[in-house]
Design a protein around this motif. Structure first.
Motif, mmCIF file in Angstrom:
data_model
loop_
_atom_site.group_PDB
_atom_site.id
_atom_site.type_symbol
_atom_site.label_atom_id
_atom_site.label_comp_id
_atom_site.label_asym_id
_atom_site.label_seq_id
_atom_site.Cartn_x
_atom_site.Cartn_y
_atom_site.Cartn_z
ATOM 1 N N TYR A 48 0.992 -1.098 0.303
ATOM 2 C CA TYR A 48 0.056 -0.581 -0.335
ATOM 3 C C TYR A 48 0.765 0.978 -0.168
ATOM 4 N N ALA A 49 1.873 1.541 -1.163
ATOM 5 C CA ALA A 49 2.897 2.645 -1.368
ATOM 6 C C ALA A 49 3.185 2.471 -2.754
ATOM 7 N N GLY A 50 1.763 3.836 -3.357
ATOM 8 C CA GLY A 50 2.345 3.441 -4.616
ATOM 9 C C GLY A 50 3.692 3.920 -5.150
ATOM 10 N N ALA A 51 4.474 4.619 -5.186
ATOM 11 C CA ALA A 51 6.037 5.030 -5.714
ATOM 12 C C ALA A 51 7.182 3.893 -5.756
ATOM 13 N N SER A 52 6.865 2.930 -4.151
ATOM 14 C CA SER A 52 7.567 1.819 -3.444
ATOM 15 C C SER A 52 6.858 0.704 -4.361
ATOM 16 N N GLN A 53 6.023 0.479 -5.150
ATOM 17 C CA GLN A 53 4.974 -0.738 -5.876
ATOM 18 C C GLN A 53 5.508 -0.727 -6.881
ATOM 19 N N MET A 54 5.555 0.842 -8.032
ATOM 20 C CA MET A 54 5.956 1.120 -8.892
ATOM 21 C C MET A 54 7.303 0.458 -9.108
ATOM 22 N N VAL A 55 8.590 1.273 -7.748
ATOM 23 C CA VAL A 55 9.955 0.418 -8.229
ATOM 24 C C VAL A 55 10.366 -0.541 -7.919
ATOM 25 N N GLY A 56 8.998 -1.927 -7.191
ATOM 26 C CA GLY A 56 9.275 -3.003 -6.609
ATOM 27 C C GLY A 56 8.963 -3.587 -8.514
ATOM 28 N N ILE A 57 8.023 -3.509 -8.702
ATOM 29 C CA ILE A 57 7.168 -4.477 -10.214
ATOM 30 C C ILE A 57 8.715 -4.235 -11.463
#
Lengths: 234, 100
Positions: A48-57
């Motif tokens: 539940y943290a947009g920017a970090s989810q993007m970094v992750g994928i």
């Protein structure tokens, strides 16, 4: 109490609207980078943290060591430590388990709106906090599911520019922090160091080495007037 | 990377993220105040991390990619994240479809 819930829900609408494209984009990019639909939903529901989810994928798509993916997400989310320290002082009258619950929802807009509410002299009650936070949370998860489901139908992501939307988005986030002290020197130092590291050390080390350059610069720079404002980006 | 590994990474990342959200409060409640240098370093973290995901594109990107970044940066000076993102995306799509 009822009016606090409604006030929170009303304020959540603009956040929901502006975050929606990113929630959908996350779902679509997640399956594009090899995740299943349910993994995309799981990530939105638990990280539940947009920017970090993007970094992750983005890192899932490259062949990066698992610990480094976790660490990168931790690094991108490290700003929450400040939100937590700051907003924790406002959660008066919360029980330990209510605090533990409240901190789970502490995303950028939740932090910003909470600080704003305190500044207006209103109490940061749990009904307001959840009235604001829960609608954003529920729609964020739904968007991951919708984005992932329809993302699978996109056969040529390059034609839609999906492969390069993330850097544009990240640059937008970086620009959102530009009022902070030392922003330009930090960005220049980290940007230059990441390019050098990318060229001479290799991906994904350019992320940690580049970030380190700017962080060291900020810690070593002459101390400015202390500005504790931590307004983040969405 | 196996599907199980991906799921485990997601769960570990969720725990790490929760740690950041509760950690500041737990640590700060032990101390009276954060050292200014630590605070300055913490303030620099988001921009420092995020720019590293953009900067190498200046080497690898072509005309559409770099133009999109420049336009997004300029638009963000005047407005918020969303308009900047959309402007950059439109520039990217139009220039790519024109074969620039």
């Amino acid at each position: 109490m009822k009016s606090d819930i409604l006030a929170g829900m009303r304020q959540s609408v603009s956040v929901i609207v502006s975050a929606a494209p990113f929630g959908l984009l996350f779902g679509a990019l997640a399956v594009d980078n090899g995740m299943t639909v349910w993994q995309a939903v799981l990530m939105s529901a638990t990280v539940y943290a947009g920017a970090s989810q993007m970094v992750g994928i983005e890192l899932f798509g490259q062949n990066v060591a698992p610990w480094l993916i976790v660490f990168s997400i931790f690094a991108v989310n490290f700003r929450h430590v400040l939100y937590s320290a700051s907003v924790g002082r406002r959660l008066t009258g919360y029980s330990v388990s209510q605090k533990a619950l409240a901190f789970f929802f502490l995303i950028d807009p939740q932090y910003a709106e909470s600080e704003r509410r305190v500044e207006q002299g209103k109490a940061l009650t749990l009904p307001w906090y959840l009235g604001f936070g829960l609608p954003i949370y529920v729609t964020w998860i739904s968007e991951a599911w919708i984005g992932a489901t329809f993302g699978k139908m996109i056969s040529n992501p390059q034609a839609l520019g999906l492969d390069f939307l993330l850097p544009i988005y990240f640059l937008g986030l970086v620009m959102g922090f530009r009022k902070r002290a030392l922003w330009l020197p930090v960005v220049l130092a980290s940007g230059a160091a990441s390019i050098l590291a990318w060229k001479f050390v290799g991906s994904p080390w350019h992320v940690s080495l580049g970030a380190l350059a700017g962080i060291i610069l900020a810690a070593a720079a002459p101390l400015p007037k202390v500005d504790s404002s931590s307004e983040g980006a969405k | 990377m196996s599907s199980l590994t991906v799921t485990l990474i997601i769960i570990a990342s969720a725990l790490a993220t929760y740690l950041t959200r509760i950690g500041g409060h737990l640590v700060l409640s032990q101390f009276r105040r954060i050292h200014p240098r630590v605070e300055a370093a913490l303030n620099a973290v988001p921009a420092a991390v995020l720019i590293t995901l953009v900067a190498p594109s200046l080497l690898t990107g072509g005309v559409p990619e770099i133009s999109a970044l420049v336009v997004a940066a300029l638009v963000s000076l005047r407005s918020g994240l969303m308009p900047a993102f959309i402007a950059g995306a439109v520039v990217l799509l139009v220039m790519r479809s024109l074969g620039l």
